[in-house]
Motif scaffolding. Structure first.
Motif, PDB file in Angstrom:
ATOM      1  N   ALA A  59       0.825  -1.208   0.000  1.00 44.64           N
ATOM      2  CA  ALA A  59       0.000   0.000   0.000  1.00 44.64           C
ATOM      3  C   ALA A  59       0.857   1.254   0.000  1.00 44.64           C
ATOM      4  O   ALA A  59       0.583   2.215  -0.743  1.00 44.64           O
ATOM      5  CB  ALA A  59      -0.923  -0.012   1.221  1.00 44.64           C
ATOM      6  N   THR A  62       3.684   1.186  -3.230  1.00 45.34           N
ATOM      7  CA  THR A  62       3.114   1.118  -4.585  1.00 45.34           C
ATOM      8  C   THR A  62       1.937   2.068  -4.770  1.00 45.34           C
ATOM      9  O   THR A  62       1.993   3.020  -5.572  1.00 45.34           O
ATOM     10  CB  THR A  62       2.683  -0.327  -4.899  1.00 45.34           C
ATOM     11  OG1 THR A  62       3.806  -1.198  -4.774  1.00 45.34           O
ATOM     12  CG2 THR A  62       2.127  -0.425  -6.327  1.00 45.34           C
ATOM     13  N   TYR A  63       0.859   1.847  -4.022  1.00 49.75           N
ATOM     14  CA  TYR A  63      -0.353   2.625  -4.264  1.00 49.75           C
ATOM     15  C   TYR A  63      -0.258   4.059  -3.739  1.00 49.75           C
ATOM     16  O   TYR A  63      -0.648   5.006  -4.425  1.00 49.75           O
ATOM     17  CB  TYR A  63      -1.552   1.908  -3.633  1.00 49.75           C
ATOM     18  CG  TYR A  63      -1.822   0.557  -4.261  1.00 49.75           C
ATOM     19  CD1 TYR A  63      -2.082   0.470  -5.631  1.00 49.75           C
ATOM     20  CD2 TYR A  63      -1.808  -0.608  -3.503  1.00 49.75           C
ATOM     21  CE1 TYR A  63      -2.325  -0.768  -6.222  1.00 49.75           C
ATOM     22  CE2 TYR A  63      -2.049  -1.834  -4.082  1.00 49.75           C
ATOM     23  CZ  TYR A  63      -2.306  -1.918  -5.441  1.00 49.75           C
ATOM     24  OH  TYR A  63      -2.535  -3.125  -6.030  1.00 49.75           O
ATOM     25  N   ASP A  68      -2.346   5.920  -6.375  1.00 48.29           N
ATOM     26  CA  ASP A  68      -3.342   5.038  -6.982  1.00 48.29           C
ATOM     27  C   ASP A  68      -4.453   4.773  -5.973  1.00 48.29           C
ATOM     28  O   ASP A  68      -4.430   3.795  -5.216  1.00 48.29           O
ATOM     29  CB  ASP A  68      -2.675   3.728  -7.413  1.00 48.29           C
ATOM     30  CG  ASP A  68      -3.611   2.822  -8.208  1.00 48.29           C
ATOM     31  OD1 ASP A  68      -4.807   3.148  -8.323  1.00 48.29           O
ATOM     32  OD2 ASP A  68      -3.146   1.762  -8.684  1.00 48.29           O
ATOM     33  N   GLY A  71      -6.517   1.432  -6.626  1.00 51.12           N
ATOM     34  CA  GLY A  71      -5.796   0.243  -6.183  1.00 51.12           C
ATOM     35  C   GLY A  71      -5.784   0.124  -4.669  1.00 51.12           C
ATOM     36  O   GLY A  71      -5.888  -0.973  -4.112  1.00 51.12           O
ATOM     37  N   LEU A  72      -5.651   1.265  -3.991  1.00 47.49           N
ATOM     38  CA  LEU A  72      -5.645   1.272  -2.528  1.00 47.49           C
ATOM     39  C   LEU A  72      -6.998   0.803  -1.986  1.00 47.49           C
ATOM     40  O   LEU A  72      -7.057   0.052  -0.997  1.00 47.49           O
ATOM     41  CB  LEU A  72      -5.312   2.672  -2.020  1.00 47.49           C
ATOM     42  CG  LEU A  72      -5.020   2.804  -0.516  1.00 47.49           C
ATOM     43  CD1 LEU A  72      -3.803   1.955  -0.133  1.00 47.49           C
ATOM     44  CD2 LEU A  72      -4.770   4.265  -0.139  1.00 47.49           C
TER      45      LEU A  72
END
Length: 593
Positions: A59, A62-63, A68, A71-72
């Motif tokens: 989380a 990346t997100y 994002d 995505g989260l």
């Protein structure tokens, strides 16, 4: 015969702790299917737990780093679903494990009770009843957490530690080694602590047993305590036992609590080494923020089960002594058992033959109570045993019922060696009455029918009438359905013995043993029961022990027992004519009157 008193610690054989634990766990393995289901559910919850830090790392690195939001949100939905699965699985395995644990405890307690019932009188004579109760109740109860935690904590915590360690080593072996550097010191410290802790918990169990025995003895003898106004002295003894119990607990807990402190110290040092090595030696630039956060989470996930494992280890050290005490009883051999190949004793006529019988108690083999005794009793004969206290009269009748085994010689009933017939078939044909009349908590009906549960109402009443018990029973509030307690405080001593006579009468024994059975009955009550006794003696082989010689004048033969032998034998008239030991005993009683 040596006796372990309420003030003495019990002596036990040292047994390796691993052997005791494996023996205990064998009870769990009887429920393999349920344990497998529990293990599967635990693996699911463990997988979810181990996945959580990786989801946090994903989380953040990346997100969040890439802004994002969609995505989260998807990751959050997956996390919520996993949380619900974790909650349901946890509730299921907790219920299943509680069921297994309670079944195991019931099995152990049942086996313990069943085995204790097979042990000889010598076992009960040599220790207070309270110490036996402490093992059947308290020691068995103390195993509950050990059994449950062995599956619900030991297994998942070990898997968690192994899983976390592997993940940490894969992600950064240098950080992993820094965090785990203090683990060997923890293991060594726990090993040293448990040596002292186990000994202290053994002492505590013994003090607990002493306290239980003292309380049971005090309340069993409360009439005597109050009669002698001995409450202050008993209170002082109680406080001494309670203080020893408390002090032994404090000593054991003081050592046991160092497990937790040791874990906290090594955990703190491990956390310090993680950050110190990670930032100062490896360098913060080489490690991402998400990785650092994941490692911090995993560090807690590693040391938290370590703390649980140390707590479980402490619990094992605390309660392994209880298992040792339980298995100590289960390993106590039953001295009197039906030997392999024993046959059922058929209905007997009642011939009893002693052939060169000698006897000594097992723990005093060099002090024989009886030596080379031989006699034959024909069916239907009434034999009276007289002599000084401690001469061996009760031992003789106890050997007939095989409550003890002869040291030498043999005892035969209708030609059958009593050691080669089953105990049940032998004792079913015996009727034993003692001066220590014991009645069970329940109705009058249940107590009379105790030896013959399938008796009809008519048979029960005939037995009660035969010993003159029917009239006083019918005067009670609910007659035969009147509830009496173990102490039977609503009954006189004579009435209790009349009920015991009725119980024996109903069982219709072929061989009857009366050991001072009328000693506690007053003269008036004895006159009432004499006709009942005469009815019981009719057509039965009977052995009577009595200090009132007037009650045994009509016996077929009288044995005068003293000096480990039967010194005189004959009818009352024959022995009086000899003017020997029996004559002198009879004259001394007559002069006292």
């Amino acid at each position: 015969m040596s006796v372990n008193s309420v003030r003495e610690d019990e002596v036990m054989h040292d047994v390796p702790k691993t052997a005791t634990l494996l023996r205990l766990y064998r009870y769990l393995f009887a429920y393999k299917k349920m344990l497998a289901a529990v293990a599967l559910l635990l693996l699911v919850t463990l997988f979810i737990t181990l996945a959580t830090p990786l989801m946090i790392e994903l989380a953040i690195d990346t997100y969040v780093a890439n802004s994002d939001a969609a995505g989260l949100c998807r990751l959050a939905a997956v996390g919520l679903l996993l949380f619900l699965v974790h909650m349901v699985c946890t509730r299921c395995w907790m219920r299943m494990m509680a069921d297994v644990t309670n079944k195991v405890l019931l099995t152990i307690r049942s086996q313990l009770y069943e085995h204790i019932q097979t042990l000889s009188f010598h076992f009960f004579d040599s220790r207070p009843t309270g110490k036996i109760l402490a093992r059947v109740i308290g020691d068995v109860n103390s195993l509950k957490d050990v059994l449950s935690d062995s599956v619900t904590k030991l297994l998942p915590d070990l898997l968690t530690v192994a899983g976390v360690a592997c993940i940490m080593l894969v992600k950064s072996w240098r950080l992993a080694l820094a965090a785990l550097l203090t683990l060997p010191f923890l293991v060594a410290g726990m090993f040293l602590i448990q040596i002292s802790a186990h000994k202290l918990w053994q002492i505590h169990r013994k003090k607990n047993s002493n306290l239980n025995a003292f309380i049971h003895e005090s309340f069993s003898g409360i009439r005597i305590v109050q009669s002698f106004a001995a409450e202050p002295e008993r209170q002082q003894d109680f406080e001494r036992c309670a203080m020893e119990y408390r002090d032994s607990f404090i000593d054991a807990v003081r050592i046991g609590d160092t497990f937790g402190a040791l874990v906290e110290i090594t955990w703190g040092v491990g956390g310090f080494l993680l950050y110190f090595i990670g930032i100062r030696i490896i360098g913060a630039d080489e490690i991402g923020i998400g990785t650092f956060l994941a490692f911090s989470t995993y560090l807690g996930m590693f040391w938290s089960p370590i703390r649980n494992l140390s707590s479980f280890y402490n619990k094992i050290v605390t309660n392994i002594s209880a298992a040792e005490r339980i298995f100590d009883i289960l390993d106590t051999p039953a001295e009197i058992t039906s030997l392999p190949g024993s046959t059922a004793l058929p209905p007997v006529k009642g011939e009893v033959r002693f052939e060169h019988v000698s006897f000594a108690y097992p723990d005093e083999p060099d002090k024989p109570v009886l030596e080379n005794i031989s006699f034959t009793v024909q069916p239907g004969e009434t034999i009276a045993l007289v002599g000084p206290t401690g001469a061996g009269k009760t031992t003789i009748v106890s050997l007939i019922s095989r409550f003890y085994d002869v040291t030498d010689g043999r005892i035969c009933i209708d030609g059958f060696d009593t050691r080669h017939v089953t105990l049940e078939s032998l004792r079913r044909q015996m009727g034993v009455m003692t001066q220590d009349t014991f009645l069970f908590t329940g109705t009058v009906r249940e107590n009379i029918c105790y030896g013959k549960s399938d008796a009809t109402e008519e048979e029960m009443i005939i037995a009660a009438k035969a010993v003159n018990a029917h009239d006083f029973i019918m005067k009670m509030e609910h007659g035969y359905d009147t509830v009496i307690s173990e102490r039977s405080s609503q009954l006189s001593i004579g009435q209790r013995q009349l009920l015991a006579f009725a119980r024996t009468m109903l069982s219709d024994p072929r061989i009857l043993i009366l050991d001072e059975a009328t000693s506690s009955i007053d003269t008036h009550t004895e006159l009432l029961v004499q006709s009942g006794i005469a009815a019981m003696l009719q057509n039965r082989t009977s052995f009577i022990i009595a200090h009132r010689l007037s009650t045994i004048r009509g016996a077929s033969r009288i044995f005068y027992v003293d000096g480990k032998q039967i010194l005189e034998s004959g009818s009352h008239e024959e022995l009086m004519a000899k003017k020997g030991a029996y004559y002198r005993l009879y004259q001394s009683q007559f002069e006292c009157i």
